[in-house]
Design a protein around this motif. Structure first.
Motif, PDB file in Angstrom:
ATOM      1  N   GLN A   1       2.793   3.636   5.596  1.00 28.47           N
ATOM      2  CA  GLN A   1       3.805   3.329   4.611  1.00 28.47           C
ATOM      3  C   GLN A   1       3.196   2.419   3.549  1.00 28.47           C
ATOM      4  O   GLN A   1       2.459   1.493   3.876  1.00 28.47           O
ATOM      5  CB  GLN A   1       5.008   2.664   5.259  1.00 28.47           C
ATOM      6  N   GLN A   3       3.352  -0.331   0.495  1.00 25.12           N
ATOM      7  CA  GLN A   3       4.138  -1.469   0.055  1.00 25.12           C
ATOM      8  C   GLN A   3       3.503  -2.072  -1.188  1.00 25.12           C
ATOM      9  O   GLN A   3       2.286  -2.225  -1.267  1.00 25.12           O
ATOM     10  CB  GLN A   3       4.232  -2.534   1.148  1.00 25.12           C
ATOM     11  N   GLY A  26      -1.127  -0.513   2.611  1.00 22.97           N
ATOM     12  CA  GLY A  26      -0.615   0.524   3.474  1.00 22.97           C
ATOM     13  C   GLY A  26      -1.541   1.719   3.516  1.00 22.97           C
ATOM     14  O   GLY A  26      -2.738   1.605   3.275  1.00 22.97           O
ATOM     15  N   THR A  27      -0.972   2.872   3.830  1.00 18.83           N
ATOM     16  CA  THR A  27      -1.740   4.102   3.907  1.00 18.83           C
ATOM     17  C   THR A  27      -1.911   4.685   2.511  1.00 18.83           C
ATOM     18  O   THR A  27      -0.974   5.236   1.940  1.00 18.83           O
ATOM     19  CB  THR A  27      -1.052   5.124   4.823  1.00 18.83           C
ATOM     20  N   VAL A 101      -0.963   9.618  -0.545  1.00 18.79           N
ATOM     21  CA  VAL A 101      -1.162   9.013   0.765  1.00 18.79           C
ATOM     22  C   VAL A 101      -2.042   9.859   1.671  1.00 18.79           C
ATOM     23  O   VAL A 101      -2.465   9.387   2.727  1.00 18.79           O
ATOM     24  CB  VAL A 101       0.185   8.721   1.459  1.00 18.79           C
ATOM     25  N   PHE A 110       5.925   4.670  -5.899  1.00 19.03           N
ATOM     26  CA  PHE A 110       6.353   3.561  -5.073  1.00 19.03           C
ATOM     27  C   PHE A 110       6.675   2.378  -5.966  1.00 19.03           C
ATOM     28  O   PHE A 110       6.072   2.205  -7.030  1.00 19.03           O
ATOM     29  CB  PHE A 110       5.270   3.185  -4.056  1.00 19.03           C
TER      30      PHE A 110
END
Length: 121
Positions: A1, A3, A26-27, A101, A110
């Motif tokens: 996830q 961020q 994150g990923t 991702v 995001f």
């Protein structure tokens, strides 16, 4: 996830400066672009500046000549140096990133939680 976390907001007087930072974690396979948007009370969220992984930038007319966007691809961070701030710059500033991702995944947008910038006269 993924961020995104912003920092650097605050209160300044007209003509002052602030430097906003945003860190992506994150990923993450790759980041296509990152940018800053802002939203003042009663207004729609608007673009301030964006930058691609290759360094190509885009600015809102209101930001040109006063704001500078930069990034550190190694750290997955983006910055917004804001100079000659005006009361009309007062808004919540949001970090945005278009991130892939996975190698076979299409990129998605995001958003960070936002950081308040207040410019007083």
């Amino acid at each position: 996830q993924v961020q995104l976390v912003e920092s650097g907001g605050g209160s300044v007087q007209t003509g002052g400066s602030l430097r906003l930072s945003c860190a992506a974690s994150g990923t993450i396979f790759s980041i296509n672009s990152m940018g800053w948007y802002r939203q003042a009370p009663g207004n729609e969220r608007e673009l301030v500046a964006t930058i691609t992984s290759g360094g190509s930038t885009n600015y809102a007319d209101s930001a040109k000549g006063r704001f500078t966007i930069s990034r550190d691809n190694r750290k997955s961070m983006v910055y917004l140096q804001m100079n000659s701030l005006k009361p009309e710059d007062t808004a919540v500033y949001y970090c945005n990133a278009n991130i892939r991702v996975g190698v076979l995944r299409s990129p998605n947008d995001f958003w960070g939680q936002g950081t308040q910038v207040t410019v007083s006269s």
